[in-house]
Motif scaffolding. Structure first.
Motif, PDB file in Angstrom:
ATOM      1  N   ARG A 106     -12.686   0.004 -25.965  1.00 16.49           N
ATOM      2  CA  ARG A 106     -13.072   0.973 -24.923  1.00 16.49           C
ATOM      3  C   ARG A 106     -11.905   1.328 -24.002  1.00 16.49           C
ATOM      4  O   ARG A 106     -11.067   0.497 -23.691  1.00 16.49           O
ATOM      5  N   SER A 111     -15.857   5.749 -19.689  1.00 10.94           N
ATOM      6  CA  SER A 111     -16.248   6.099 -18.316  1.00 10.94           C
ATOM      7  C   SER A 111     -16.909   7.472 -18.276  1.00 10.94           C
ATOM      8  O   SER A 111     -17.885   7.683 -17.556  1.00 10.94           O
ATOM      9  N   GLN A 115     -20.537   6.446 -17.263  1.00 11.46           N
ATOM     10  CA  GLN A 115     -20.738   6.823 -15.852  1.00 11.46           C
ATOM     11  C   GLN A 115     -21.021   8.331 -15.755  1.00 11.46           C
ATOM     12  O   GLN A 115     -21.876   8.758 -14.991  1.00 11.46           O
TER      13      GLN A 115
END
Ligand code: TYD
Length: 234
Positions: A106, A111, A115
């Motif tokens: 990752r 992100s 997110q």
């Protein structure tokens, strides 16, 4: 993929990341790939196996918080990028400057997928955090001069994206260990994460190789090996 061929020829560092939703099965393949690199790498390059969030003592502490503590979405994004900054400064940038192969479980795509798409957090804010976290002007020029960044951003040379339908991943996770904060999200969350990854692929298709993770372990493994072989990495 032209870029990675260039790295192989001129012995600059090679940065490979691995992405996919939880339960896509990437982790076991990264280990196998690192092993294959160590025993059969076509050059004498050092192999650095690392992960995000994590990869340094401090970033691993942040990982514990990110994966297990409930928190506000901005706090989560700030911690993810704080962990990444430490990782880049302490581990990734020096390794790439030495000409190592960095295998990273990752990186920034996660992100934007988790997110950004998963939590529906502002993508522009994530881009600002990305830029801030990657400001390497305080690093010695012996390091920064050997790292190729585009518009102030360091991206992997190659990203293997492991793909499985979210429902299948959920069934796999249900049989696994105690789930963390992300693993216990519902299928709708992972559908958004999948669409987040799809947007990243669409924005930079040359960087990605999509691996079908919904087949036997053997077949996934052979697809991963075929990919790195076809790129001349092994
Ligand atoms: P993961 O990579 O799946 O490790 P393991 O296989 O050991 O569980 O776990 C990392 C989790 O962190 C995963 O659920 C995705 C999440 N994550 C983010 O939300 N944002 C990020 O930027 C990164 C790197 C990870």
């Amino acid at each position: 993929m032209a870029r990675i061929r260039h790295n192989i020829e001129d012995m600059t560092g090679i940065f490979i990341s691995f992405e996919g939703i939880d339960g896509a099965g990437k982790s076991s393949h990264i280990q196998a790939l690192a092993q294959a690199f160590r025993s059969r790498a076509s050059s004498s390059r050092n192999i650095v196996l690392t992960r995000e969030p994590g990869g340094t003592a401090l970033s691993e502490k942040l990982r514990e918080l990110i994966l297990h503590e409930p928190m506000d979405a901005l706090t989560e994004a700030l911690l993810v990028f704080a962990a990444r900054r430490e990782h880049i400064v302490q581990v990734i940038a020096p390794a790439l400057a030495r000409g190592d192969v960095v295998l990273c479980d990752r990186f920034t795509d996660a992100s934007f997928a988790y997110q950004g798409a998963g939590r529906s957090f502002d993508l522009e804010m994530l881009s600002k955090l990305e830029l801030a976290a990657q400001d390497l002007c305080r690093l010695p020029s012996e390091i920064t001069s050997k790292i190729s960044m585009k518009d102030g951003i360091l991206q992997p040379d190659l990203t293997l994206l492991f793909e499985v339908p979210p429902q299948v991943a959920a069934e796999r996770l249900a049989q696994a260990r105690q789930p963390d904060k992300f693993e216990s999200q519902d299928v709708a969350f992972f559908e958004r994460v999948v669409s987040g990854y799809a947007a990243r692929v669409a924005a930079d298709p040359q960087r990605f190789v999509r691996i079908n993770g919904h087949q036997s372990l053997e077949n996934v493994r052979s697809d991963v090996m075929a990919t790195v072989r076809s790129l001349g990495l092994i």
